[in-house]
Design a protein around this motif. Structure first.
Motif, PDB file in Angstrom:
ATOM      1  N   ILE A 233      45.801  47.374  47.622  1.00 20.53           N
ATOM      2  CA  ILE A 233      45.244  48.619  47.093  1.00 20.53           C
ATOM      3  C   ILE A 233      43.758  48.722  47.428  1.00 20.53           C
ATOM      4  CG2 ILE A 233      44.769  49.890  44.956  1.00 20.53           C
ATOM      5  CD1 ILE A 233      47.437  48.521  43.938  1.00 20.53           C
ATOM      6  N   GLU A 234      43.110  47.576  47.558  1.00 22.07           N
ATOM      7  CA  GLU A 234      41.678  47.554  47.858  1.00 22.07           C
ATOM      8  C   GLU A 234      41.364  48.132  49.233  1.00 22.07           C
ATOM      9  OE1 GLU A 234      38.084  44.469  47.086  1.00 22.07           O
ATOM     10  OE2 GLU A 234      39.971  44.366  46.016  1.00 22.07           O
ATOM     11  N   THR A 235      42.332  48.202  50.103  1.00 18.53           N
ATOM     12  CA  THR A 235      42.134  48.766  51.437  1.00 18.53           C
ATOM     13  C   THR A 235      41.519  50.157  51.360  1.00 18.53           C
ATOM     14  OG1 THR A 235      44.040  47.548  52.250  1.00 18.53           O
ATOM     15  CG2 THR A 235      43.309  49.413  53.581  1.00 18.53           C
ATOM     16  N   TYR A 236      41.998  50.970  50.441  1.00 16.56           N
ATOM     17  CA  TYR A 236      41.528  52.342  50.350  1.00 16.56           C
ATOM     18  C   TYR A 236      40.100  52.407  49.834  1.00 16.56           C
ATOM     19  CZ  TYR A 236      46.270  53.048  51.503  1.00 16.56           C
ATOM     20  OH  TYR A 236      47.462  52.990  52.170  1.00 16.56           O
TER      21      TYR A 236
ATOM     22  N   THR B  14      36.046  44.083  41.892  1.00 17.12           N
ATOM     23  CA  THR B  14      35.425  44.384  43.185  1.00 17.12           C
ATOM     24  C   THR B  14      35.112  45.871  43.328  1.00 17.12           C
ATOM     25  OG1 THR B  14      37.608  44.573  44.203  1.00 17.12           O
ATOM     26  CG2 THR B  14      36.505  42.434  44.359  1.00 17.12           C
ATOM     27  N   ASN B  15      35.840  46.715  42.632  1.00 21.30           N
ATOM     28  CA  ASN B  15      35.589  48.156  42.706  1.00 21.30           C
ATOM     29  C   ASN B  15      34.167  48.480  42.263  1.00 21.30           C
ATOM     30  OD1 ASN B  15      38.402  49.277  43.328  1.00 21.30           O
ATOM     31  ND2 ASN B  15      38.758  47.840  41.685  1.00 21.30           N
ATOM     32  N   GLY B  16      33.746  47.884  41.188  1.00 28.45           N
ATOM     33  CA  GLY B  16      32.387  48.093  40.693  1.00 28.45           C
ATOM     34  C   GLY B  16      31.338  47.524  41.628  1.00 28.45           C
ATOM     35  N   ILE B  17      31.659  46.419  42.275  1.00 30.13           N
ATOM     36  CA  ILE B  17      30.721  45.801  43.211  1.00 30.13           C
ATOM     37  C   ILE B  17      30.460  46.724  44.400  1.00 30.13           C
ATOM     38  CG2 ILE B  17      30.397  43.869  44.804  1.00 30.13           C
ATOM     39  CD1 ILE B  17      32.016  42.168  42.721  1.00 30.13           C
ATOM     40  N   TYR B  18      31.503  47.375  44.907  1.00 30.32           N
ATOM     41  CA  TYR B  18      31.337  48.287  46.039  1.00 30.32           C
ATOM     42  C   TYR B  18      30.453  49.480  45.658  1.00 30.32           C
ATOM     43  CZ  TYR B  18      35.182  45.678  48.168  1.00 30.32           C
ATOM     44  OH  TYR B  18      35.982  44.688  48.683  1.00 30.32           O
ATOM     45  N   GLY B  19      30.653  50.016  44.481  1.00 29.60           N
ATOM     46  CA  GLY B  19      29.804  51.114  44.012  1.00 29.60           C
ATOM     47  C   GLY B  19      28.359  50.673  43.851  1.00 29.60           C
TER      48      GLY B  19
END
Length: 153
Positions: free
Chosen positions: A136-139, A56-61
């Motif tokens: 951790i995804e909250t941040y 999901t980190n890459g998706i947000y970027g």
């Protein structure tokens, strides 16, 4: 260098940095899941959720990159004249989600790897592991929110 070039660098930065965090994170969780699956292949479904969390980190970027490209007219219309100030804004707006994306992807993967090992020993605890790693995804969501708010300011 003009404003549009700076905006393009911003779009690249958001996807690149958050994608690096996701790629490292998925590597960490895949290693942990592979070890557990050699012993308990029936846990694949439960481990897949934990394995996918760092993606999901890459998706947000990527989302921020798309918003930058839409705002500058590169996607959905003719490119507009982007001033230097706007170009710098789009470059800087990529940094929260990009930088937090690197660190959150790695931290989330470490938490998910621990949850994978926990699920391997006690499969009934997998949901708790998902919750712990998801916190951790909250941040990253906060960083995404700041980037979005700045884009539309």
């Amino acid at each position: 260098m003009d404003g549009l070039t700076l905006a393009l660098i911003g779009a690249i930065t958001a996807t690149l940095l958050s994608g690096i965090g996701s790629a490292i994170g998925v590597g960490i969780t895949a290693r942990a899941a592979s070890g557990v699956l050699t012993e308990k292949p029936n846990l694949f479904g439960k481990l897949l959720v934990l394995l996918a969390l760092p993606t999901t980190n890459g998706i947000y970027g990527f989302l921020i990159s798309i918003l930058i490209l839409v705002q500058t007219g590169i996607i959905g219309g003719a490119a507009v004249d982007v001033s230097m100030n706007e170009g710098w804004k789009y470059l800087f707006v990529s940094l929260p989600v990009g930088i937090v994306g690197i660190f959150a992807g790695i931290a989330q993967a470490k938490a998910a790897a621990g949850a994978i090992y926990m699920t391997g020993k006690k499969p009934e605890l997998s949901a708790r592991g998902i919750v712990m790693a998801s916190l951790i995804e909250t941040y990253l969501i906060l960083a995404l929110l700041i980037s979005v708010l700045i884009i539309f300011s």
